[in-house]
Design an enzyme around this catalytic site. Structure first.
Site, PDB file in Angstrom:
ATOM      1  N   HIS A 356       0.721  -1.219   0.046  1.00  0.00           N
ATOM      2  CA  HIS A 356       0.199   0.087  -0.024  1.00  0.00           C
ATOM      3  C   HIS A 356       0.919   1.252  -0.003  1.00  0.00           C
ATOM      4  O   HIS A 356       0.217   2.447   0.105  1.00  0.00           O
ATOM      5  CB  HIS A 356      -0.880  -0.030   1.213  1.00  0.00           C
ATOM      6  CG  HIS A 356      -1.990  -1.057   1.224  1.00  0.00           C
ATOM      7  ND1 HIS A 356      -3.203  -0.896   0.651  1.00  0.00           N
ATOM      8  CD2 HIS A 356      -2.019  -2.123   1.743  1.00  0.00           C
ATOM      9  CE1 HIS A 356      -4.163  -1.841   0.811  1.00  0.00           C
ATOM     10  NE2 HIS A 356      -3.392  -2.593   1.495  1.00  0.00           N
ATOM     11  N   LYS A 544      -8.359  13.751   5.260  1.00  0.00           N
ATOM     12  CA  LYS A 544      -7.388  12.624   4.915  1.00  0.00           C
ATOM     13  C   LYS A 544      -6.337  13.074   5.865  1.00  0.00           C
ATOM     14  O   LYS A 544      -6.290  13.992   6.525  1.00  0.00           O
ATOM     15  CB  LYS A 544      -6.752  12.547   3.559  1.00  0.00           C
ATOM     16  CG  LYS A 544      -6.255  14.256   2.991  1.00  0.00           C
ATOM     17  CD  LYS A 544      -5.680  13.764   1.882  1.00  0.00           C
ATOM     18  CE  LYS A 544      -6.657  13.856   0.542  1.00  0.00           C
ATOM     19  NZ  LYS A 544      -6.882  12.597  -0.084  1.00  0.00           N
ATOM     20  N   ARG A 545      -5.718  11.892   6.313  1.00  0.00           N
ATOM     21  CA  ARG A 545      -4.565  11.898   7.279  1.00  0.00           C
ATOM     22  C   ARG A 545      -3.589  13.160   6.715  1.00  0.00           C
ATOM     23  O   ARG A 545      -3.547  13.488   5.811  1.00  0.00           O
ATOM     24  CB  ARG A 545      -3.654  10.860   7.248  1.00  0.00           C
ATOM     25  CG  ARG A 545      -4.266   9.568   7.794  1.00  0.00           C
ATOM     26  CD  ARG A 545      -4.554   9.883   9.314  1.00  0.00           C
ATOM     27  NE  ARG A 545      -3.284  10.025  10.191  1.00  0.00           N
ATOM     28  CZ  ARG A 545      -2.688   8.917  10.900  1.00  0.00           C
ATOM     29  NH1 ARG A 545      -3.192   7.708  10.764  1.00  0.00           N
ATOM     30  NH2 ARG A 545      -1.852   9.267  11.697  1.00  0.00           N
ATOM     31  N   LYS A 550       0.769  14.761   1.314  1.00  0.00           N
ATOM     32  CA  LYS A 550      -0.516  14.855   0.889  1.00  0.00           C
ATOM     33  C   LYS A 550      -0.717  16.365   0.539  1.00  0.00           C
ATOM     34  O   LYS A 550      -1.846  17.075   0.050  1.00  0.00           O
ATOM     35  CB  LYS A 550      -1.442  14.394   1.745  1.00  0.00           C
ATOM     36  CG  LYS A 550      -1.751  12.651   1.991  1.00  0.00           C
ATOM     37  CD  LYS A 550      -2.483  12.212   2.964  1.00  0.00           C
ATOM     38  CE  LYS A 550      -2.459  10.906   3.235  1.00  0.00           C
ATOM     39  NZ  LYS A 550      -3.198  10.028   2.146  1.00  0.00           N
ATOM     40  N   THR A 652      -8.629   6.642  -1.792  1.00  0.00           N
ATOM     41  CA  THR A 652      -9.758   6.248  -2.112  1.00  0.00           C
ATOM     42  C   THR A 652     -10.855   6.920  -1.828  1.00  0.00           C
ATOM     43  O   THR A 652     -11.961   6.999  -2.222  1.00  0.00           O
ATOM     44  CB  THR A 652     -10.022   4.787  -0.897  1.00  0.00           C
ATOM     45  OG1 THR A 652      -9.686   5.086   0.189  1.00  0.00           O
ATOM     46  CG2 THR A 652      -9.576   3.560  -1.305  1.00  0.00           C
ATOM     47  N   LYS A 656     -14.778   8.368  -3.446  1.00  0.00           N
ATOM     48  CA  LYS A 656     -16.028   8.432  -2.586  1.00  0.00           C
ATOM     49  C   LYS A 656     -16.617   9.849  -3.183  1.00  0.00           C
ATOM     50  O   LYS A 656     -17.812  10.123  -3.365  1.00  0.00           O
ATOM     51  CB  LYS A 656     -15.737   8.654  -1.242  1.00  0.00           C
ATOM     52  CG  LYS A 656     -15.210   7.207  -0.912  1.00  0.00           C
ATOM     53  CD  LYS A 656     -14.614   7.284   0.530  1.00  0.00           C
ATOM     54  CE  LYS A 656     -13.922   5.953   1.160  1.00  0.00           C
ATOM     55  NZ  LYS A 656     -13.044   6.052   1.971  1.00  0.00           N
TER      56      LYS A 656
HETATM   57  C1  26Q Z   1       3.830   0.507  10.313  1.00  0.00           C
HETATM   58  C2  26Q Z   1       4.713   0.157  11.275  1.00  0.00           C
HETATM   59  C3  26Q Z   1       4.530   0.743  12.657  1.00  0.00           C
HETATM   60  C4  26Q Z   1       3.288   1.267  12.871  1.00  0.00           C
HETATM   61  C5  26Q Z   1       2.280   1.513  11.766  1.00  0.00           C
HETATM   62  C6  26Q Z   1       2.196   1.294  10.612  1.00  0.00           C
HETATM   63  C7  26Q Z   1       1.511   1.499   9.609  1.00  0.00           C
HETATM   64  C8  26Q Z   1       0.458   1.711  10.001  1.00  0.00           C
HETATM   65  C9  26Q Z   1      -0.638   1.824   8.817  1.00  0.00           C
HETATM   66  C10 26Q Z   1       1.936   1.732   8.166  1.00  0.00           C
HETATM   67  C11 26Q Z   1       1.131   2.056   7.120  1.00  0.00           C
HETATM   68  C12 26Q Z   1      -0.314   2.001   7.429  1.00  0.00           C
HETATM   69  C13 26Q Z   1      -1.383   2.573   6.508  1.00  0.00           C
HETATM   70  C14 26Q Z   1      -1.025   2.880   5.238  1.00  0.00           C
HETATM   71  C15 26Q Z   1      -2.189   3.234   4.442  1.00  0.00           C
HETATM   72  O1  26Q Z   1      -3.176   3.396   4.785  1.00  0.00           O
HETATM   73  N1  26Q Z   1      -1.851   3.542   2.972  1.00  0.00           N
HETATM   74  C16 26Q Z   1      -2.803   3.733   2.002  1.00  0.00           C
HETATM   75  O2  26Q Z   1      -3.493   2.661   1.763  1.00  0.00           O
HETATM   76  C17 26Q Z   1      -4.668   3.156   0.891  1.00  0.00           C
HETATM   77  C18 26Q Z   1      -5.324   1.623   0.426  1.00  0.00           C
HETATM   78  O3  26Q Z   1      -4.678   1.027  -0.300  1.00  0.00           O
HETATM   79  C19 26Q Z   1      -4.055   3.838  -0.400  1.00  0.00           C
HETATM   80  O4  26Q Z   1      -5.153   4.411  -0.953  1.00  0.00           O
HETATM   81  C20 26Q Z   1      -3.360   5.139   0.103  1.00  0.00           C
HETATM   82  O5  26Q Z   1      -2.986   5.700  -0.997  1.00  0.00           O
HETATM   83  C21 26Q Z   1      -2.376   4.584   1.043  1.00  0.00           C
HETATM   84  O6  26Q Z   1      -1.432   5.787   1.654  1.00  0.00           O
END
Ligand code: 26Q
Length: 811
Positions: A356, A544-545, A550, A652, A656
């Protein structure tokens, strides 16, 4: 599908209320009314749930298990009612009892067990699997505390724990009899018996994993799948008792706490990897519990372990559940006695992996020492996998040590999870075309060369049930009136709406619907923030985050420039706008928090400046979450998708927004490109650096933030305004934003894209002035959004990766 008429529903509901609360409905609080409704719906679902399970167990169809550290489900009541096909019956029955359904729906606490896109995607996928009658289930962690609650206090983000279980959770069922034991630490005893080497983990710390099941209701098809979330508990209370009797009360409690810590809280980071031991524990905890229960269930229903991969598919959502690979190997080797080769074949055929993110700093790796002490047997297996795999590499890439060490699973003192995921699975996919191409050409090119057939693209999608049917019922009704309701089951049928885009009557109706949604949002903004906004202004939204890539900063700098222009020339002819932001920053991400402070300071200043108030307003809504997104998106005119090209894997919310009839202003990043391909260049507003230009800067350098700024008077003015006290007496308040742009040379090319962004924004004004023309664009966006339904995505996963044959039949 359950059939229940209004009067039966009313009776059932009253009875349920009495049973649950031991009092009459009229005396109940709204929350009690919500609880009774939720638990009645769960009762309604129970029979189909059991039937689905029974069918699943009997059938030889492939079962899909979606492993994810995050499921950002949001609220369940409205969706369950919609998918059961009884939302209107329920609304009517409650109305007769003087109860407003929406009021009750709003009392449900969001199930916020995810950070953002990845977690929400998992939730949309569960909805699609159930609705497409695919036997597919979620496996994750039942965090006691979800993603933190955000409050904006004096313009700053303040975090509070999200105690989402405080008032109970009507949807889940605890299944103590289905608990599993997960083992941490200790040593591995190696013995030889009858010519076989037996590995046993000894002196380990056992943890009890207790599952809580939540029903996932398919759309009018009687299918109820399961989301199983695991909670950590001490294995037995005996330990506590014996230590109590030895007077070790505090020690016993400390032990209990240390166990429960595993499922205590969701890590609130979404891009920066941090090697925390507790997170590694979380990962193994749910993966091990999940796999043990899958294998146990499979065998109980007569499955032959050698054929496991023909009946089970395990999908890992990013690298977070990658330990599923060595854990499945462990079960097949140590508990089932299979050979290494057979175990490896089964594991590879069973597991598939989605990437991702391409941000290098998000790639997970664990220090060998930590890994080995926590998971001694799993480490041995990973080591053996690495040894055999590196042997292959040695034979293939003779003498190319650099390449081999780059591709190894274990190297430089770390276990690299992405490498393990690629080697141990049969499929690796990206989440939008551009993203997959970047994985193949750059980030994972060595692996692509080695295993070209593993790599594939699955462009993300969203549940059109939650994000259109439920959250924008007026738009849904308009679609039904014009093109019929076939699009509900076949979202591609929304294309039939295209021809109505040119019908001025429809344009007018679309505008009325939007205005109604904007009025509702304006009311919410007033109630929560005390800010009055004009529903006739353009609602320009970035939710968004908060993250540097971003580029909320780009949006903010443009507002700051507009403000300066308006002060200079109060008669500047612009279409009035309301800028709406929402989003959380990781608590330790200083720059992101500083960005929130900046947006709020700009808002404070502008909203209180009478000279410009009939033209622009800014709102930062607190505590962004699924249920808030459901209210903002249907009320949006302009969707901001302005990440630095190549950085947003897919996005995503872009999907929407288009589905709800917003026009997108975007860079050619992630799925924005595919949106453009669907709607045509004239129905989206594109700006900014291209992929090639960005990669060029990264490879060849030559970017100078100072030069760009010094050549643009607008940029000189707005960057000065960051540090001259214009927005805050404390001139250092936005220092971090400033330094990132200038001192650190603007890693995400905000300044470079500024000019082209402003031009694009001028186009927005121009288009919006002709409201019919604008609504025509919106209609075309709606008509072409069907392809972004997660039903399409899931069918692609099912046929292209999981090999799900067909779907449940005749339920
Ligand atoms: C990793 C290690 C330690 C702590 C947290 C994490 C961690 C947690 C969540 C790393 C990444 C995430 C989430 C990533 C994420 O949400 N990515 C998004 O995924 C979406 C669905 O595929 C995409 O549409 C977005 O572009 C992408 O940023």
């Amino acid at each position: 599908m359950i059939s229940v008429d209004k009067s039966t529903f009313k009776k059932d509901y009253q009875k349920k209320f009495l049973e649950l609360h031991g009092m009459e409905l009229v005396n109940g609080t709204n929350f009690q009314k919500y609880e009774a409704l939720g638990s009645l719906i769960r009762d309604y679902v129970a029979e189909s749930w059991i039937n689905t399970r029974r069918k699943t167990d009997k059938s030889k169809e492939k079962q899909v298990y979606y492993f994810s550290m995050e499921f950002l489900v949001g609220r369940l009541l409205g969706d369950a009612l919609l998918n059961l096909g009884i939302r209107e019956t329920c609304r009517g029955a409650l109305n007769d009892l003087n109860i407003d359904l929406e009021e009750l729906e709003n009392l449900e606490h969001d199930q916020g067990l995810g950070n953002g896109g990845l977690g929400r995607l998992a939730a949309c996928f569960l909805d699609s699997m159930a609705s497409l009658s695919i036997p597919g289930h979620g496996c994750g962690i039942r965090y006691k505390y979800g993603f933190f609650e955000q409050k904006i206090i004096n313009g700053t983000q303040v975090e509070a724990p999200d105690n989402w279980l405080r008032e109970g959770n009507v949807w889940e069922i605890k299944k103590l009899d289905k608990a599993e034991v997960v083992k941490f630490g200790g040593e591995v005893k190696v013995e030889e018996t009858n010519g076989r080497i037996i590995f046993t983990q000894v002196n380990y710390e056992p943890i009890l994993a207790v599952p809580y099941d939540t029903p996932i209701v398919g759309y009018k098809n009687n299918v109820i799948n399961t989301l199983r979330l695991w909670s950590a508990e001490p294995v037995s209370n005996e330990f506590d008792f014996s230590s109590f009797s030895r007077g070790e009360f505090l020690k016993a409690l400390a032990y209990k706490n240390s166990v429960e810590a595993i499922s205590q809280v969701l890590y609130p980071d979404d891009s920066v990897y941090e090697g925390r031991r507790l997170r590694l524990k979380q990962q193994y905890f749910f993966v091990s519990a999940g796999l043990q229960s899958i294998v146990r269930h499979f065998k109980k229903h007569g499955g032959k372990i050698e054929e496991f991969d023909e009946h089970v598919a395990i999908h890992i959502n990013d690298t977070h559940p990658t330990l599923a690979i060595p854990e499945l190997m462990r079960i097949l080797l140590d508990e089932e006695g299979l050979s290494w080769e057979t175990a490896k074949r089964i594991t590879n055929n069973t597991v598939s992996y989605t990437n991702h993110t391409i941000l290098a700093e998000a790639l997970e790796k664990w220090p060998i020492d930590m890994f080995k002490t926590l998971l001694p047997r799993i480490y041995m297996i990973v080591e053996e996998m690495n040894k055999r795999y590196c042997n292959e590499l040695w034979n293939k890439y003779i003498g190319q040590w650099d390449k081999i060490s780059k591709m190894a699973i274990i190297a430089d003192g770390y276990v690299r999870m992405a490498n393990l995921a690629i080697v141990g699975s049969h499929s690796v996919n990206g989440v939008a075309k551009l993203h997959t191409e970047i994985l193949k050409k750059q980030e994972m090119s060595d692996f692509y060369y080695l295993y070209p057939s593993k790599f594939n693209n699955k462009t993300n999608g969203i549940s059109h049930r939650r994000w259109l049917l439920k959250s924008n019922s007026d738009l849904k009704n308009l679609l039904c009136e014009t093109i019929g309701d076939s699009f509900i089951k076949h979202p591609m049928d929304m294309e039939m709406f295209h021809k109505y885009a040119y019908d001025s009557n429809i344009q007018k109706k679309l505008n009325d619907i939007k205005l109604k949604n904007k009025n509702k949002l304006a009311k919410l903004i007033y109630e929560t923030k005390g800010i009055v906004v004009d529903p006739n202004s353009i609602f320009d939204v970035q939710i968004k985050r908060i993250h540097a890539y971003k580029r909320q900063t780009l949006n903010c700098l443009r507002i700051m420039d507009l403000y300066r222009q308006l002060i200079e020339n109060p008669n500047l002819d612009i279409v009035p706008r309301t800028f709406i932001f929402a989003g959380k920053a990781a608590p330790a991400y200083y720059l992101a928090k500083n960005t929130i402070e900046l947006i709020n300071a700009v808002a404070e200043k502008i909203n209180n400046d009478k000279r410009v108030n009939d033209k622009i307003k800014i709102v930062f809504l607190d505590n962004y979450r699924v249920s808030l997104a459901e209210k903002i998106i249907p009320a949006t005119d302009l969707s901001e998708q302005i990440s630095t090209t190549t950085k947003e894997a897919s996005g995503t919310s872009n999907m929407k927004f288009m589905m709800n009839g917003a026009v997108t202003i975007a860079t050619l990043d992630g799925a924005n490109i595919e949106i453009k391909d669907e709607v045509g260049e004239e129905n989206i507003i594109i700006f900014g650096l291209t992929e090639r230009e960005v990669l060029n800067y990264y490879q060849k350098g030559g970017y100078s933030a100072w030069d760009i700024r010094n050549n643009d008077n607008r940029l000189i003015r707005v960057t000065d305004d960051l540090i001259n006290g214009f927005y805050n007496n404390d001139k250092n308040r936005f220092r971090s934003v400033y330094e990132n742009l200038l001192t650190y040379n603007d890693e995400f090319f905000v300044l470079k894209d500024f000019d082209s962004y402003l031009n694009a924004q001028n186009k927005v004004d121009k288009y919006y002035r002709d409201i019919n023309q604008w609504q025509q664009m919106c209609a075309i966006n709606i008509a072409h959004s069907g392809i972004f339904s997660s039903d399409r995505t899931i069918l692609e996963y099912a046929t292209g990766i999981w090999g799900s044959t067909v779907l449940y039949k005749n339920l």
